[in-house]
Design a protein around this motif. Structure first.
Motif, PDB file in Angstrom:
ATOM      1  N   PRO A  98       0.817  -1.219   0.000  1.00 32.87           N
ATOM      2  CA  PRO A  98       0.000   0.000   0.000  1.00 32.87           C
ATOM      3  C   PRO A  98       0.854   1.275   0.000  1.00 32.87           C
ATOM      4  CG  PRO A  98      -0.207  -1.200   2.102  1.00 32.87           C
ATOM      5  CD  PRO A  98       0.522  -2.094   1.163  1.00 32.87           C
ATOM      6  N   LEU A  99       2.028   1.221   0.661  1.00 33.81           N
ATOM      7  CA  LEU A  99       2.867   2.429   0.659  1.00 33.81           C
ATOM      8  C   LEU A  99       3.290   2.801  -0.757  1.00 33.81           C
ATOM      9  CD1 LEU A  99       4.261   4.646   2.297  1.00 33.81           C
ATOM     10  CD2 LEU A  99       6.200   3.099   2.647  1.00 33.81           C
ATOM     11  N   SER A 100       3.503   1.790  -1.599  1.00 29.21           N
ATOM     12  CA  SER A 100       3.883   2.066  -2.988  1.00 29.21           C
ATOM     13  C   SER A 100       2.767   2.794  -3.739  1.00 29.21           C
ATOM     14  CB  SER A 100       4.228   0.762  -3.716  1.00 29.21           C
ATOM     15  OG  SER A 100       5.403   0.218  -3.155  1.00 29.21           O
ATOM     16  N   VAL A 101       1.515   2.512  -3.369  1.00 28.97           N
ATOM     17  CA  VAL A 101       0.392   3.248  -3.976  1.00 28.97           C
ATOM     18  C   VAL A 101       0.518   4.735  -3.608  1.00 28.97           C
ATOM     19  CG1 VAL A 101      -2.127   3.514  -4.056  1.00 28.97           C
ATOM     20  CG2 VAL A 101      -1.134   1.213  -3.931  1.00 28.97           C
ATOM     21  N   GLY A 102       0.870   4.998  -2.359  1.00 29.67           N
ATOM     22  CA  GLY A 102       1.060   6.383  -1.918  1.00 29.67           C
ATOM     23  C   GLY A 102       2.232   7.049  -2.631  1.00 29.67           C
ATOM     24  N   VAL A 103       3.316   6.300  -2.801  1.00 25.59           N
ATOM     25  CA  VAL A 103       4.499   6.868  -3.477  1.00 25.59           C
ATOM     26  C   VAL A 103       4.149   7.213  -4.924  1.00 25.59           C
ATOM     27  CG1 VAL A 103       6.835   6.329  -4.308  1.00 25.59           C
ATOM     28  CG2 VAL A 103       6.156   5.695  -1.980  1.00 25.59           C
ATOM     29  N   HIS A 104       3.456   6.301  -5.591  1.00 23.09           N
ATOM     30  CA  HIS A 104       3.111   6.542  -7.001  1.00 23.09           C
ATOM     31  C   HIS A 104       2.167   7.741  -7.123  1.00 23.09           C
ATOM     32  CE1 HIS A 104       2.901   5.536 -11.195  1.00 23.09           C
ATOM     33  NE2 HIS A 104       1.595   5.323 -11.169  1.00 23.09           N
ATOM     34  N   ALA A 105       1.173   7.809  -6.239  1.00 23.19           N
ATOM     35  CA  ALA A 105       0.199   8.910  -6.303  1.00 23.19           C
ATOM     36  C   ALA A 105       0.890  10.252  -6.038  1.00 23.19           C
ATOM     37  CB  ALA A 105      -0.925   8.670  -5.295  1.00 23.19           C
ATOM     38  N   CYS A 106       1.750  10.304  -5.022  1.00 21.81           N
ATOM     39  CA  CYS A 106       2.413  11.578  -4.689  1.00 21.81           C
ATOM     40  C   CYS A 106       3.396  11.986  -5.775  1.00 21.81           C
ATOM     41  CB  CYS A 106       3.113  11.481  -3.334  1.00 21.81           C
ATOM     42  SG  CYS A 106       1.949  11.471  -1.951  1.00 21.81           S
ATOM     43  N   ARG A 107       4.026  11.001  -6.446  1.00 26.28           N
ATOM     44  CA  ARG A 107       4.913  11.344  -7.572  1.00 26.28           C
ATOM     45  C   ARG A 107       4.090  11.861  -8.747  1.00 26.28           C
ATOM     46  NH1 ARG A 107       8.668   6.321  -8.719  1.00 26.28           N
ATOM     47  NH2 ARG A 107      10.412   7.682  -9.243  1.00 26.28           N
ATOM     48  N   ARG A 108       2.980  11.184  -9.043  1.00 28.20           N
ATOM     49  CA  ARG A 108       2.117  11.651 -10.147  1.00 28.20           C
ATOM     50  C   ARG A 108       1.556  13.049  -9.833  1.00 28.20           C
ATOM     51  NH1 ARG A 108       0.750  10.043 -14.926  1.00 28.20           N
ATOM     52  NH2 ARG A 108      -1.488   9.818 -14.612  1.00 28.20           N
ATOM     53  N   LEU A 162       1.284  10.013   4.785  1.00 29.23           N
ATOM     54  CA  LEU A 162       2.666   9.772   5.248  1.00 29.23           C
ATOM     55  C   LEU A 162       3.668  10.100   4.143  1.00 29.23           C
ATOM     56  CD1 LEU A 162       2.159   6.343   7.109  1.00 29.23           C
ATOM     57  CD2 LEU A 162       2.331   8.623   8.126  1.00 29.23           C
ATOM     58  N   THR A 163       3.325   9.705   2.904  1.00 28.76           N
ATOM     59  CA  THR A 163       4.260   9.942   1.797  1.00 28.76           C
ATOM     60  C   THR A 163       4.367  11.428   1.480  1.00 28.76           C
ATOM     61  OG1 THR A 163       3.579   7.806   0.898  1.00 28.76           O
ATOM     62  CG2 THR A 163       4.840   9.235  -0.557  1.00 28.76           C
ATOM     63  N   ALA A 164       3.216  12.114   1.451  1.00 27.89           N
ATOM     64  CA  ALA A 164       3.238  13.553   1.128  1.00 27.89           C
ATOM     65  C   ALA A 164       4.102  14.298   2.139  1.00 27.89           C
ATOM     66  CB  ALA A 164       1.810  14.098   1.108  1.00 27.89           C
ATOM     67  N   LYS A 165       3.933  13.946   3.413  1.00 21.86           N
ATOM     68  CA  LYS A 165       4.753  14.603   4.456  1.00 21.86           C
ATOM     69  C   LYS A 165       6.242  14.294   4.231  1.00 21.86           C
ATOM     70  CE  LYS A 165       2.102  16.652   7.551  1.00 21.86           C
ATOM     71  NZ  LYS A 165       2.334  17.593   8.639  1.00 21.86           N
ATOM     72  N   ALA A 166       6.542  13.027   3.934  1.00 27.51           N
ATOM     73  CA  ALA A 166       7.944  12.631   3.735  1.00 27.51           C
ATOM     74  C   ALA A 166       8.537  13.325   2.512  1.00 27.51           C
ATOM     75  CB  ALA A 166       8.050  11.117   3.592  1.00 27.51           C
ATOM     76  N   MET A 167       7.699  13.647   1.531  1.00 24.85           N
ATOM     77  CA  MET A 167       8.193  14.312   0.317  1.00 24.85           C
ATOM     78  C   MET A 167       8.262  15.826   0.487  1.00 24.85           C
ATOM     79  SD  MET A 167       6.391  11.943  -2.607  1.00 24.85           S
ATOM     80  CE  MET A 167       6.888  12.863  -4.032  1.00 24.85           C
ATOM     81  N   GLY A 194      13.737   5.504   8.140  1.00 25.86           N
ATOM     82  CA  GLY A 194      12.948   6.084   9.232  1.00 25.86           C
ATOM     83  C   GLY A 194      12.155   7.318   8.825  1.00 25.86           C
ATOM     84  N   LYS A 195      12.163   7.652   7.547  1.00 25.30           N
ATOM     85  CA  LYS A 195      11.412   8.850   7.094  1.00 25.30           C
ATOM     86  C   LYS A 195       9.900   8.625   7.195  1.00 25.30           C
ATOM     87  CE  LYS A 195      14.663  11.655   5.154  1.00 25.30           C
ATOM     88  NZ  LYS A 195      15.781  11.115   5.967  1.00 25.30           N
ATOM     89  N   VAL A 196       9.512   7.368   7.099  1.00 22.82           N
ATOM     90  CA  VAL A 196       8.088   7.033   7.189  1.00 22.82           C
ATOM     91  C   VAL A 196       7.927   5.859   8.145  1.00 22.82           C
ATOM     92  CG1 VAL A 196       6.293   5.831   5.883  1.00 22.82           C
ATOM     93  CG2 VAL A 196       7.265   7.922   4.962  1.00 22.82           C
ATOM     94  N   ASP A 197       6.918   5.966   9.008  1.00 20.56           N
ATOM     95  CA  ASP A 197       6.617   4.859   9.926  1.00 20.56           C
ATOM     96  C   ASP A 197       5.219   4.338   9.609  1.00 20.56           C
ATOM     97  OD1 ASP A 197       6.393   3.054  11.951  1.00 20.56           O
ATOM     98  OD2 ASP A 197       6.338   4.524  13.587  1.00 20.56           O
ATOM     99  N   VAL A 198       5.177   3.139   9.029  1.00 16.81           N
ATOM    100  CA  VAL A 198       3.875   2.548   8.657  1.00 16.81           C
ATOM    101  C   VAL A 198       3.320   1.641   9.759  1.00 16.81           C
ATOM    102  CG1 VAL A 198       4.078   2.654   6.129  1.00 16.81           C
ATOM    103  CG2 VAL A 198       5.094   0.734   7.380  1.00 16.81           C
ATOM    104  N   LYS A 199       4.121   1.404  10.789  1.00 14.77           N
ATOM    105  CA  LYS A 199       3.703   0.421  11.806  1.00 14.77           C
ATOM    106  C   LYS A 199       2.353   0.776  12.450  1.00 14.77           C
ATOM    107  CE  LYS A 199       7.762   0.155  14.108  1.00 14.77           C
ATOM    108  NZ  LYS A 199       8.760   0.847  13.264  1.00 14.77           N
ATOM    109  N   PRO A 200       2.087   2.078  12.724  1.00  9.23           N
ATOM    110  CA  PRO A 200       0.798   2.382  13.371  1.00  9.23           C
ATOM    111  C   PRO A 200      -0.431   2.069  12.513  1.00  9.23           C
ATOM    112  CG  PRO A 200       2.313   4.264  13.515  1.00  9.23           C
ATOM    113  CD  PRO A 200       2.946   3.268  12.591  1.00  9.23           C
ATOM    114  N   LEU A 201      -0.223   1.807  11.229  1.00  9.59           N
ATOM    115  CA  LEU A 201      -1.384   1.458  10.388  1.00  9.59           C
ATOM    116  C   LEU A 201      -1.948   0.092  10.751  1.00  9.59           C
ATOM    117  CD1 LEU A 201      -0.161   2.565   6.830  1.00  9.59           C
ATOM    118  CD2 LEU A 201      -1.655   3.807   8.376  1.00  9.59           C
TER     119      LEU A 201
END
Ligand code: NAD
Ligand code: 572
Ligand code: ZN
Length: 351
Positions: free
Chosen positions: A154-164, A187-192, A311-318
């Motif tokens: 799922p994080l890759s979906v976020g990466v692709h969307a934020c890049r697009r 999470l991705t938008a914040k990291a970017m 450590g730029k993104v923490d997905v564990k709380p999901l």
């Protein structure tokens, strides 16, 4: 030594999901066999279970579910050079043809011949043992857990969307929908480098989670009037968002996305709702709001892994719920109802 057995979560037909003993697969050329560890349940797994289809993809034969997964390499097919037995890997579930113009151009998610786990008629990875193309398996560093490996999907979906979307330093971003996909986009938008992120949902509980994960402005979508929602969003952010990432698929939310986005900005459609939706398209056209879609992701696993490893993104709380494989049906019920504040439900295959 105890004899090896293979169990899999087989969707026989709509509504009929069973844990069944199946043959142990063996890796073909350039494949690895993986002892599965963690498999996240995605909304699409639940949808195939409850509806037996998504759009043109119809379950016509028994299909193993699961596409957010990780495990340990237990055997190498002929020709595999990038992995060894014992490697902990995240599995990228879509394997394209590697030869068509889309594959050669780097946009392999658009390959018409891609085979994607748990998209009929292709089996998924929710099994004790599963074989996959070795070049679509990513070795995890020791400090990245197998559960984080499963969440690379799922994080890759976020990466692709934020890049697009073109998220960059200082972007003001609106994410519509605070389900797992909206949250990975947050999470991705914040990291970017996004300066501020507003988030909408119809569910206050999900907005509370979004706030804990860093959403600056959680906004309840308490009206279907897109113009009214746009006003609320502008007053919360103090400006119209440069970028909107729609992650609910609700038609009224897509309308909100158009009205909310700043002139010259970008609206990315991640959520997929009804096939046809009535939209204020002239409003988008005359304000040069670019509307872009996404289809899964391409070349995003290495980036998602680097984001987690650094450590730029923490997905564990999901991850709100974990179930042993024997309790697969309970896990799917929890994912379906969202009971007990469920966000991401993970099946631990070895427990
Ligand atoms: P989800 O159902 O868990 O989350 C959707 C959220 O949207 C929910 O929290 C819901 O309350 C909220 N919502 C509903 N109506 C709303 C409205 N009017 N305004 C704001 N929020 C509203 O689903 P998810 O797993 O997070 O996935 C989200 C969407 O992304 C789904 O449509 C899914 O199919 C899609 N998706 C698309 C891709 C792709 O490649 N395009 C990939 C993965 C997921
Ligand atoms: O993680 C990949 C993923 N993709 C989803 C949904 C959930 N998870 N998509 C929504 C459904 N489409 S589709 O084109 N299809 C069933 C192939 O309608 C794919 C992307
Ligand atoms: Zn998915």
């Amino acid at each position: 030594m105890a004899e090896k057995k293979n169990f899999a979560a087989v969707l026989r037909e709509k509504g009929d999901l069973r844990l069944e003993e199946t043959d142990i697969p063996s890796p073909s050329q350039n494949e690895v066999m993986i002892a599965m560890d963690s498999v996240g349940i995605c909304g699409s797994d639940v949808h195939y279970w409850t509806h037996g289809e998504i759009g043109d993809f119809i379950v016509k034969a028994p299909m193993i579910l699961g596409h957010e997964s990780s495990g340990i390499v237990t055997a190498l097919g002929e020709g595999v050079k990038n992995l060894k037995i014992g490697d902990r890997v995240a599995i990228e579930p879509g394997v394209p043809c590697r030869m068509c113009e889309f594959c050669k151009g780097g946009r392999y998610n658009l390959c018409p011949d891609i085979v994607f786990c748990a998209t009929p008629p292709v089996h998924g990875s929710l099994a004790t043992y599963y074989c996959h193309a070795a070049d679509f398996c990513y070795k995890l560093p020791d400090h990245v857990t197998l559960e984080e490996g499963a969440l690379l999907e799922p994080l890759s979906v976020g990466v692709h969307a934020c890049r697009r979307a073109g998220v960059t330093l200082g972007s003001k971003v609106l994410v519509c929908g605070a389900g797992p996909i909206g949250l990975v986009n947050l999470l991705t938008a914040k990291a970017m480098g996004a300066a501020e992120v507003a988030m909408t949902d119809i569910d206050q509980g999900r907005l509370n989670v979004a706030k804990k994960l860093g959403a600056d402005y959680p906004i309840l979508a308490d009206t279907r009037d897109g113009k009214e929602m746009a006003k609320k969003i502008e007053s919360a952010l103090g400006a119209m968002p440069d970028i909107t990432i729609e992650c609910s698929g609700a038609p009224s939310s897509v309308q909100t996305g158009i009205y909310s986005t700043k002139s010259g900005g970008v609206l990315v459609l991640v959520g997929l709702g009804p096939a046809e939706v009535s939209l204020p398209i002239v409003n988008a056209a005359v304000r040069e709001v670019d509307i872009r879609g996404i289809f899964r992701y391409a070349n995003c696993y290495p980036i998602a892994l680097a984001m987690i490893a650094s450590g730029k993104v923490d997905v564990k709380p999901l991850v709100t719920h974990r179930f042993p494989m024997a309790k697969t049906i309970d896990a799917f019920e929890t994912a379906k109802t969202g009971a007990d504040g469920a966000i991401k439900v993970v099946i631990k295959v070895k427990e």
